[in-house]
Design an enzyme around this catalytic site. Structure first.
Site, PDB file in Angstrom:
ATOM      1  N   GLY A  99      -6.055   8.418  -3.642  1.00 10.11           N
ATOM      2  CA  GLY A  99      -5.271   8.885  -2.488  1.00 10.11           C
ATOM      3  C   GLY A  99      -6.180   9.238  -1.334  1.00 10.11           C
ATOM      4  O   GLY A  99      -7.196   9.914  -1.523  1.00 10.11           O
ATOM      5  N   ASP A 124       0.851  -1.197   0.000  1.00 14.06           N
ATOM      6  CA  ASP A 124       0.000   0.000   0.000  1.00 14.06           C
ATOM      7  C   ASP A 124       0.886   1.246   0.000  1.00 14.06           C
ATOM      8  O   ASP A 124       2.061   1.186   0.377  1.00 14.06           O
ATOM      9  CB  ASP A 124      -0.831   0.065   1.293  1.00 14.06           C
ATOM     10  CG  ASP A 124      -1.978  -0.926   1.295  1.00 14.06           C
ATOM     11  OD1 ASP A 124      -2.189  -1.628   0.293  1.00 14.06           O
ATOM     12  OD2 ASP A 124      -2.669  -0.994   2.330  1.00 14.06           O
ATOM     13  N   MET A 125       0.289   2.376  -0.368  1.00 10.27           N
ATOM     14  CA  MET A 125       1.011   3.645  -0.230  1.00 10.27           C
ATOM     15  C   MET A 125       0.373   4.438   0.904  1.00 10.27           C
ATOM     16  O   MET A 125      -0.842   4.643   0.908  1.00 10.27           O
ATOM     17  CB  MET A 125       0.958   4.444  -1.530  1.00 10.27           C
ATOM     18  CG  MET A 125       1.900   5.627  -1.542  1.00 10.27           C
ATOM     19  SD  MET A 125       3.644   5.172  -1.331  1.00 10.27           S
ATOM     20  CE  MET A 125       4.101   4.669  -2.993  1.00 10.27           C
ATOM     21  N   GLN A 166      -0.622   6.990  -5.906  1.00 12.80           N
ATOM     22  CA  GLN A 166      -1.778   7.864  -5.624  1.00 12.80           C
ATOM     23  C   GLN A 166      -1.858   9.000  -6.645  1.00 12.80           C
ATOM     24  O   GLN A 166      -0.934   9.797  -6.777  1.00 12.80           O
ATOM     25  CB  GLN A 166      -1.623   8.457  -4.221  1.00 12.80           C
ATOM     26  CG  GLN A 166      -1.617   7.403  -3.128  1.00 12.80           C
ATOM     27  CD  GLN A 166      -0.835   7.833  -1.905  1.00 12.80           C
ATOM     28  OE1 GLN A 166       0.208   8.493  -2.023  1.00 12.80           O
ATOM     29  NE2 GLN A 166      -1.304   7.460  -0.732  1.00 12.80           N
ATOM     30  N   ARG A 189      -1.174  -0.571  -8.690  1.00 11.56           N
ATOM     31  CA  ARG A 189      -2.583  -0.273  -8.376  1.00 11.56           C
ATOM     32  C   ARG A 189      -2.677   1.249  -8.223  1.00 11.56           C
ATOM     33  O   ARG A 189      -2.083   1.822  -7.306  1.00 11.56           O
ATOM     34  CB  ARG A 189      -2.973  -0.947  -7.056  1.00 11.56           C
ATOM     35  CG  ARG A 189      -4.358  -0.565  -6.545  1.00 11.56           C
ATOM     36  CD  ARG A 189      -4.416  -0.515  -5.029  1.00 11.56           C
ATOM     37  NE  ARG A 189      -4.085  -1.782  -4.417  1.00 11.56           N
ATOM     38  CZ  ARG A 189      -3.550  -1.873  -3.197  1.00 11.56           C
ATOM     39  NH1 ARG A 189      -3.278  -0.804  -2.476  1.00 11.56           N
ATOM     40  NH2 ARG A 189      -3.260  -3.040  -2.701  1.00 11.56           N
TER      41      ARG A 189
HETATM   42  C1  LIG Z   1      -8.383  -1.515  -3.760  1.00 14.57           C
HETATM   43  C2  LIG Z   1      -8.063  -0.184  -3.144  1.00 14.57           C
HETATM   44  C3  LIG Z   1      -6.862  -0.003  -2.489  1.00 14.57           C
HETATM   45  C4  LIG Z   1      -6.550   1.230  -1.930  1.00 14.57           C
HETATM   46  N1  LIG Z   1      -5.309   1.429  -1.387  1.00 14.57           N
HETATM   47  C5  LIG Z   1      -4.946   2.671  -1.020  1.00 14.57           C
HETATM   48  C6  LIG Z   1      -3.608   2.956  -0.622  1.00 14.57           C
HETATM   49  O1  LIG Z   1      -2.741   2.069  -0.569  1.00 14.57           O
HETATM   50  N2  LIG Z   1      -3.293   4.244  -0.288  1.00 14.57           N
HETATM   51  C7  LIG Z   1      -4.221   5.258  -0.345  1.00 14.57           C
HETATM   52  O2  LIG Z   1      -3.875   6.423  -0.085  1.00 14.57           O
HETATM   53  N3  LIG Z   1      -5.505   5.005  -0.678  1.00 14.57           N
HETATM   54  C8  LIG Z   1      -5.894   3.746  -1.015  1.00 14.57           C
HETATM   55  N4  LIG Z   1      -7.184   3.519  -1.411  1.00 14.57           N
HETATM   56  C9  LIG Z   1      -8.230   4.551  -1.190  1.00 14.57           C
HETATM   57  C10 LIG Z   1      -8.271   5.563  -2.342  1.00 14.57           C
HETATM   58  O3  LIG Z   1      -7.146   6.393  -2.306  1.00 14.57           O
HETATM   59  C11 LIG Z   1      -9.538   6.463  -2.249  1.00 14.57           C
HETATM   60  O4  LIG Z   1      -9.496   7.183  -1.060  1.00 14.57           O
HETATM   61  C12 LIG Z   1     -10.849   5.701  -2.311  1.00 14.57           C
HETATM   62  O5  LIG Z   1     -10.782   4.664  -3.236  1.00 14.57           O
HETATM   63  C13 LIG Z   1     -12.018   6.651  -2.698  1.00 14.57           C
HETATM   64  O6  LIG Z   1     -11.811   7.189  -3.958  1.00 14.57           O
HETATM   65  P1  LIG Z   1     -12.516   6.659  -5.305  1.00 14.57           P
HETATM   66  O7  LIG Z   1     -11.441   6.385  -6.288  1.00 14.57           O
HETATM   67  O8  LIG Z   1     -13.393   5.520  -5.025  1.00 14.57           O
HETATM   68  O9  LIG Z   1     -13.279   7.887  -5.919  1.00 14.57           O
HETATM   69  P2  LIG Z   1     -14.333   8.896  -5.353  1.00 14.57           P
HETATM   70  O10 LIG Z   1     -14.525   9.883  -6.432  1.00 14.57           O
HETATM   71  O11 LIG Z   1     -13.931   9.373  -4.001  1.00 14.57           O
HETATM   72  O12 LIG Z   1     -15.643   8.020  -5.186  1.00 14.57           O
HETATM   73  C14 LIG Z   1     -16.374   7.562  -6.299  1.00 14.57           C
HETATM   74  C15 LIG Z   1     -17.691   7.011  -5.763  1.00 14.57           C
HETATM   75  O13 LIG Z   1     -17.415   5.819  -5.023  1.00 14.57           O
HETATM   76  C16 LIG Z   1     -18.233   5.761  -3.848  1.00 14.57           C
HETATM   77  N5  LIG Z   1     -17.341   5.815  -2.673  1.00 14.57           N
HETATM   78  C17 LIG Z   1     -16.039   6.120  -2.627  1.00 14.57           C
HETATM   79  N6  LIG Z   1     -15.561   6.012  -1.374  1.00 14.57           N
HETATM   80  C18 LIG Z   1     -16.620   5.636  -0.614  1.00 14.57           C
HETATM   81  C19 LIG Z   1     -16.771   5.344   0.754  1.00 14.57           C
HETATM   82  N7  LIG Z   1     -15.763   5.423   1.612  1.00 14.57           N
HETATM   83  N8  LIG Z   1     -17.997   4.985   1.195  1.00 14.57           N
HETATM   84  C20 LIG Z   1     -19.057   4.878   0.355  1.00 14.57           C
HETATM   85  N9  LIG Z   1     -18.950   5.118  -0.970  1.00 14.57           N
HETATM   86  C21 LIG Z   1     -17.765   5.497  -1.440  1.00 14.57           C
HETATM   87  C22 LIG Z   1     -19.148   6.946  -3.920  1.00 14.57           C
HETATM   88  O14 LIG Z   1     -20.324   6.533  -4.556  1.00 14.57           O
HETATM   89  C23 LIG Z   1     -18.400   7.924  -4.779  1.00 14.57           C
HETATM   90  O15 LIG Z   1     -19.232   8.819  -5.435  1.00 14.57           O
HETATM   91  C24 LIG Z   1      -7.501   2.288  -1.982  1.00 14.57           C
HETATM   92  C25 LIG Z   1      -8.712   2.105  -2.636  1.00 14.57           C
HETATM   93  C26 LIG Z   1      -9.006   0.896  -3.224  1.00 14.57           C
HETATM   94  C27 LIG Z   1     -10.306   0.743  -3.962  1.00 14.57           C
END
Ligand SMILES: Cc1cc2nc3c(=O)[nH]c(=O)nc-3n(C[C@H](O)[C@H](O)[C@H](O)COP(=O)(O)OP(=O)(O)OC[C@H]3O[C@@H](n4cnc5c(N)ncnc54)[C@H](O)[C@@H]3O)c2cc1C
Length: 308
Positions: A186, A132-133, A161, A182
Site C-alpha cells: 500500500g 490498480d488500487m 493493499q 496482486r
Molecule cells: C507490481 C506492483 C504494483 C503496485 N501497485 C500498487 C497499487 O495498485 N496500489 C498501491 O497502493 N500500491 C501499489 N504498489 C506499491 C506498494 O504498495 C508499495 O508501496 C511498494 O511496493 C513498496 O513496498 P514493498 O512491498 O516493496 O516493501 P518495503 O518494505 O517498503 O520495501 C522492501 C525493500 O524494497 C526496496 N524498495 C521498496 N520501495 C523502494 C523504492 N521506492 N525505491 C527503492 N527501493 C525500494 C528497499 O530495498 C526496501 O527495503 C505496487 C507495487 C508493485 C511492486
C-alpha cells in the site's frame, strides 16, 4: 509513519509542486531510475529486453484523477492502441490501469464501460487486464468494478493493499469469485483507523494475506501475485508455497522497474515467475513522489541528479 514519508506523500498531491518540478531536467534524470522513458515505445523496448531474460511485464500509463470524460476516453483509446502494440511486438506484457484515470470520479458507469472495453481487448489480444488500487476512498468502488469485470472475463486482476484493516475481509469475499489478486503493501497516506500506521503490522498482514492466497491457490482458486520488493518476506512465502504444494508456476512475483533489479533477475533464474511493472507517460509526478516516500533515501538520487 515517518515524517519524511508523510511529507513526501503530502507533496505527491500538490499540483503546484508538480508544475514547478516536472519540467526540470535534473528531476527527469532522477525519474529515469524508475521508468525507461515517458513514451510508450521506450516502455515496449525495455520490456523486450526484460523478455529476453525471461521476465514478463505489466505496463501502466501514468495519470490519475482526470477532469473530464473526454480525457478518460482518450486514456481508453490509448490503451486500445497499446494492446495492439503489445500483440504486434510479441511482448509478454499485461496492462494495469488506475480507475480514476478512466473516469471513476466522474461517472462510475462510464468507467465500468471503458474497463469492459479494455478487458475485452485484453482477451482478444491474449493478455491480462489489471486494476490498480488507489487510496482507501476508492476501495468499494474499485471492488465493485472488478466484480463486474470478473463476472464476464477470466483474465482480469485486481490489486489489494495489505496495510488496510479491511483487506482480510475483502480477500475472503473475493476468493468466492475466484479472483486474480496482486497483493501489495500500500502506497498512500491513510488514517490509522483504516490502515496500520506501523510498518511491522503491514509486513505481518502481507505475510498472512499471502498465505491465505497460497492456500486458495493450492485448492485451485486462481493465481496469487506477490507484489513486493521485500525479498526476505518473499523467501518465507516461497518456502510456504512449497509446503502447501503450490507449484512454482502457481503464483507470480511482481516488482517495479528499477527497484531490486538484481533480485528480480535472481528470482527469475531460480525458477520463479517474475513480472516487472513498467510505467510510462508524462504525468509521473504523484507516482514518483510515492516511490520517494517508500524509501526517503531515494531523495538522495534526486540530489545527485542535480549535479549530473
Ligand atoms: C507490481 C506492483 C504494483 C503496485 N501497485 C500498487 C497499487 O495498485 N496500489 C498501491 O497502493 N500500491 C501499489 N504498489 C506499491 C506498494 O504498495 C508499495 O508501496 C511498494 O511496493 C513498496 O513496498 P514493498 O512491498 O516493496 O516493501 P518495503 O518494505 O517498503 O520495501 C522492501 C525493500 O524494497 C526496496 N524498495 C521498496 N520501495 C523502494 C523504492 N521506492 N525505491 C527503492 N527501493 C525500494 C528497499 O530495498 C526496501 O527495503 C505496487 C507495487 C508493485 C511492486
Amino acid at each position: 509513519m515517518s515524517i519524511a514519508r508523510a511529507v513526501l506523500l503530502r507533496a505527491s498531491k500538490s499540483r503546484f509542486l508538480a508544475d514547478q518540478v516536472s519540467h526540470r531536467s535534473f528531476v527527469k534524470r532522477a525519474v529515469r531510475r524508475f521508468m525507461p522513458g515517458e513514451s510508450p515505445e521506450e516502455a515496449l523496448d525495455a520490456a523486450l529486453k526484460l523478455a529476453a531474460e525471461g521476465r514478463g511485464t505489466v505496463f501502466t500509463k501514468l495519470g490519475e484523477n482526470l477532469s473530464s470524460l473526454a480525457d478518460a476516453e482518450a486514456v481508453r483509446d490509448h490503451y486500445l492502441w497499446f494492446f495492439d502494440q503489445v500483440a504486434a511486438r510479441r511482448v509478454p506484457g499485461h496492462v494495469s490501469i488506475k480507475p480514476t484515470q478512466l473516469g471513476l470520479d466522474l461517472s462510475p458507469d462510464k468507467c465500468a464501460e471503458y474497463c469492459e472495453t479494455l478487458a475485452q481487448k485484453a482477451e482478444s489480444t491474449g493478455t491480462y487486464f489489471w486494476i490498480d488500487m488507489e487510496d482507501s476512498s476508492y476501495v468499494d468502488r474499485t471492488l465493485a468494478l472488478y466484480r463486474g469485470l470478473r463476472a464476464k472475463h477470466e483474465k482480469v486482476g485486481i490489486c489489494l493493499q495489505a496495510y488496510l484493516r479491511r483487506t482480510p475481509a475483502d480477500l475472503e469475499s473475493l476468493i468466492a469469485i475466484s479472483p486474480t489478486i496482486r497483493l501489495v503493501k500500500g502506497a498512500y497516506a491513510e488514517p490509522a483507523d483504516l490502515a496500520f500506521p506501523e510498518k511491522a503490522d503491514t509486513d505481518r498482514a502481507f505475510y498472512e494475506l499471502s498465505v491465505r492466497m497460497l492456500e486458495a491457490a493450492a485448492q485451485g482458486k486462481r493465481f496469487p501475485i506477490l507484489g513486493t520488493h521485500d525479498v526476505p518476506l518473499l523467501r518465507r512465502l516461497i518456502d510456504k508455497a512449497r509446503d502447501l504444494s503450490v507449484p512454482d508456476g502457481g503464483y507470480e512475483i511482481h516488482m517495479l522497474y528499477g527497484i531490486r533489479d538484481g533480485d528480480q533477475r535472481q528470482l527469475r533464474d531460480a525458477g520463479r515467475n517474475v513480472r516487472t511493472l513498467i510505467s510510462y507517460g508524462a504525468s509521473w509526478f504523484p507516482w514518483y513522489m510515492r516511490r520517494l516516500a517508500e524509501r526517503p533515501a531515494n531523495v538522495w538520487f534526486v540530489m545527485k541528479s542535480m549535479v549530473g
